[in-house]
Design an enzyme around this catalytic site. Structure first.
Site, PDB file in Angstrom:
ATOM      1  N   ALA A   9      67.842  32.526  10.815  1.00  0.00           N
ATOM      2  CA  ALA A   9      67.103  33.660  10.221  1.00  0.00           C
ATOM      3  C   ALA A   9      66.348  33.901  11.262  1.00  0.00           C
ATOM      4  O   ALA A   9      66.018  35.251  11.394  1.00  0.00           O
ATOM      5  CB  ALA A   9      66.366  33.134   8.915  1.00  0.00           C
ATOM      6  N   GLN A  14      64.789  32.358   2.091  1.00  0.00           N
ATOM      7  CA  GLN A  14      64.418  31.507   1.077  1.00  0.00           C
ATOM      8  C   GLN A  14      65.049  32.061  -0.064  1.00  0.00           C
ATOM      9  O   GLN A  14      64.796  31.207  -1.246  1.00  0.00           O
ATOM     10  CB  GLN A  14      62.919  31.577   0.794  1.00  0.00           C
ATOM     11  CG  GLN A  14      62.280  30.911   2.092  1.00  0.00           C
ATOM     12  CD  GLN A  14      62.282  29.286   2.315  1.00  0.00           C
ATOM     13  OE1 GLN A  14      62.672  28.558   1.513  1.00  0.00           O
ATOM     14  NE2 GLN A  14      61.959  28.949   3.416  1.00  0.00           N
ATOM     15  N   CYS A  61      47.647  24.101  11.093  1.00  0.00           N
ATOM     16  CA  CYS A  61      46.906  23.311  12.179  1.00  0.00           C
ATOM     17  C   CYS A  61      47.079  23.958  13.359  1.00  0.00           C
ATOM     18  O   CYS A  61      47.997  23.944  14.154  1.00  0.00           O
ATOM     19  CB  CYS A  61      47.621  21.821  12.537  1.00  0.00           C
ATOM     20  SG  CYS A  61      47.015  20.755  11.067  1.00  0.00           S
TER      21      CYS A  61
END
Ligand SMILES: Cc1ncc(COP(=O)(O)O)c(C=O)c1O
Length: 503
Positions: free
Chosen positions: A167, A282, A427
């Site tokens: 994708a 998704q 993070c």
């Protein structure tokens, strides 16, 4: 290789040899052992009273039944076979590994997909573009069949499907390709603030070379406003790119209404309708998608989100009326000249099989996943207070994003190392950044930090969900007991009204 996987392998092969005597079709001319691991629907056993299992054994999920066919109790490297293979029948579930609830990041490959792919790595290894011999023809036929399965899943013409590496590539190809093709007259693109990074970064790149991008905000539930979309449209808008299902919060954008807004605007203002692209990575295989009914001109698809292989995806690029775009990759002119390079037949076959299974089992998968999702949410909500669900609760049920107030995000993640899930904090090297998607919904930084995304999929079990609920309840309660903020809340202090000193 994982020692448990390698331990399983000979056992699977010998067991299968006993249930599937080699046939001419599955054995090479040199008499090598077949490398496929064919599943066998006729051995399906329907568990009495299990509402999720079909009654017709021919239609039952073959993958669920591998456990039935494993030699139970056999010991290998200190593990009993029936312990190693979980109830669902995927041999990815190994004791001591975290419970996998990160299905938006990737899904395990369905064993039936692997079965279908294996011969194309080993025996039918022809280049699908070779026109002069049977190796090429059989690979080409397999690619055509896979293209048909993928097209069937989204109501498209197979000729409109272009295979890519995933994708990310499809989004880049479609967004940059359309923008560049039309740049002499139209240099405006509309997208949303909550798109996947590969859409946002493609747009950011275009803005550095003179394109104008509108990033639509979303409402607190994550949905765009159709009115804001209409107001953002301009005569020089070439493309509107809005994802179908959001990967962090599961929100489902209204595809049909969006395309109708574009059509109506074009008719009323006598402007050219912008192309409508959606990143459906998704969405496909999870919710029904029909490119005709939804008025979608271009769409991005990924194999590894639908129990298919990694490294393969597709771009749906409508030919009638034709979507014109500049290719990113030049070369042999494969895939209508839009994506040169040898089409990787084994991966394409895997994507096609994943699409075929997804279409056939979508309602079954959806019902199972919805019931597991409700079980998870109710289990947590009935035992933990101050939990907020991020995003529209009517979104895709396999993506549940919850924030736990009065809990420090980093500690939450550290304490849940036995569960593989994602958090609302990304993070970076220097700090924990709250998710831009949750920020776009208006979530406070501390709530974004303390959010977790639970990704439920085809192979998730009730037992796993129950264990996760137990762990969440225990960890959140323990962390709150250590939190001075929680102590104040328990004493009835409204901490939002506290004026904290800056010293
Ligand atoms: C919504 C969305 N778009 C695009 C991608 C990228 O997909 P791929 O890994 O196939 O490049 C993902 C995967 O994380 C995604 O969730």
């Amino acid at each position: 290789m994982n020692p448990i996987r390698s331990a399983l392998r000979p056992s699977i092969a010998s067991y299968q040899a006993s249930i599937h005597p080699p046939t001419l079709a599955s054995t090479s001319v040199l008499g090598r052992r077949p490398l496929t691991t064919p599943t066998n629907p006729s051995r399906a056993k329907v568990q009495e009273g299990d509402p999720h299992v079909r009654e017709d054994p021919g239609e039952a999920l073959e993958g669920e039944l591998i456990a039935e066919r494993m030699p139970s109790g056999e010991e290998m490297f200190g593990f009993k076979m029936n312990e190693v293979v979980a109830k669902t029948g995927t041999d990815m579930k190994v004791p001591g590994r975290p419970i996998y609830l990160d299905m938006q990041a990737t899904t395990p490959m369905d064993p039936r997909v692997l079965d279908k792919m294996l011969p194309f790595w080993t025996e039918q290894y022809g280049n699908p573009h070779s026109r002069t011999h049977a190796y090429g023809w059989e690979a080409e036929n397999a690619v055509d069949e896979a293209r048909q399965h993928l097209a069937d899943l989204v109501g498209a013409n197979p000729k409109d499907m272009v295979f890519t590496s995933g994708a990310t590539e499809s989004n880049n190809m479609i967004i940059k390709g359309i923008a560049k093709f039309h740049q002499s007259k139209r240099k405006h693109i509309i997208t949303t603030q909550t798109e996947h990074k590969c859409v946002l970064d493609s747009c950011r790149y275009l803005s550095t070379i003179g394109f104008d991008i509108t990033y639509l905000p979303v409402q607190p539930n994550g949905l765009i406003s159709l009115e804001q979309l209409r107001n953002a449209l301009r005569p020089d808008t070439s493309l509107v790119s809005i994802m179908t299902v959001n990967n962090e919060i599961g929100v489902i954008q209204p595809m049909k209404e969006i395309s109708e807004t574009l059509k109506t605007w074009a008719q009323e203002t006598k402007n050219q309708k912008p192309y409508f692209h959606t990143d459906a990575a998704q969405a496909i295989g999870k919710i029904p998608i029909d490119v005709e009914e939804m008025g979608i001109d271009a769409m991005s698809i990924s194999g590894h989100k639908i129990y298919g292989p990694k490294g393969i995806g597709a771009a749906y690029v409508r030919r009638r009326p034709r979507v014109r775009l500049e290719p990113l990759i030049h070369g042999g002119g494969q895939e209508r000249g839009l994506r040169s390079g040898t089409v990787p037949a084994p991966l394409v076959v895997g994507l096609g099989e994943a699409a075929r299974l997804a279409k056939r089992e979508m309602s079954l998968d959806h019902a199972r996943i919805k019931s597991l999702s409700d079980r998870l949410v109710q289990g947590i909500n009935s035992q933990v207070e101050h939990v907020i669900r991020n995003g529209d609760p009517n979104g895709y049920p396999g993506c549940v994003n919850l924030s736990f107030a009065y809990v420090e995000g980093e500690s939450l993640l550290m304490a849940l190392k036995d569960i593989a899930l994602s958090s609302g904090s990304a993070c970076t090297s220097a700090s924990l950044e709250p998710s831009y998607v949750l920020r776009a919904l208006g979530a406070a930084d501390d709530m974004a930090h303390s959010s977790l995304r639970f990704g439920i999929g085809r192979f998730t079990t009730e037992a796993e969900v129950d264990l996760v609920v137990q762990r969440i309840v225990a960890v959140v309660s323990r962390l709150r007991e250590m939190s001075p903020l929680w102590e104040m809340v328990q004493e009835g202090i409204d901490i939002n009204k506290i004026e904290w000193s800056q010293s």
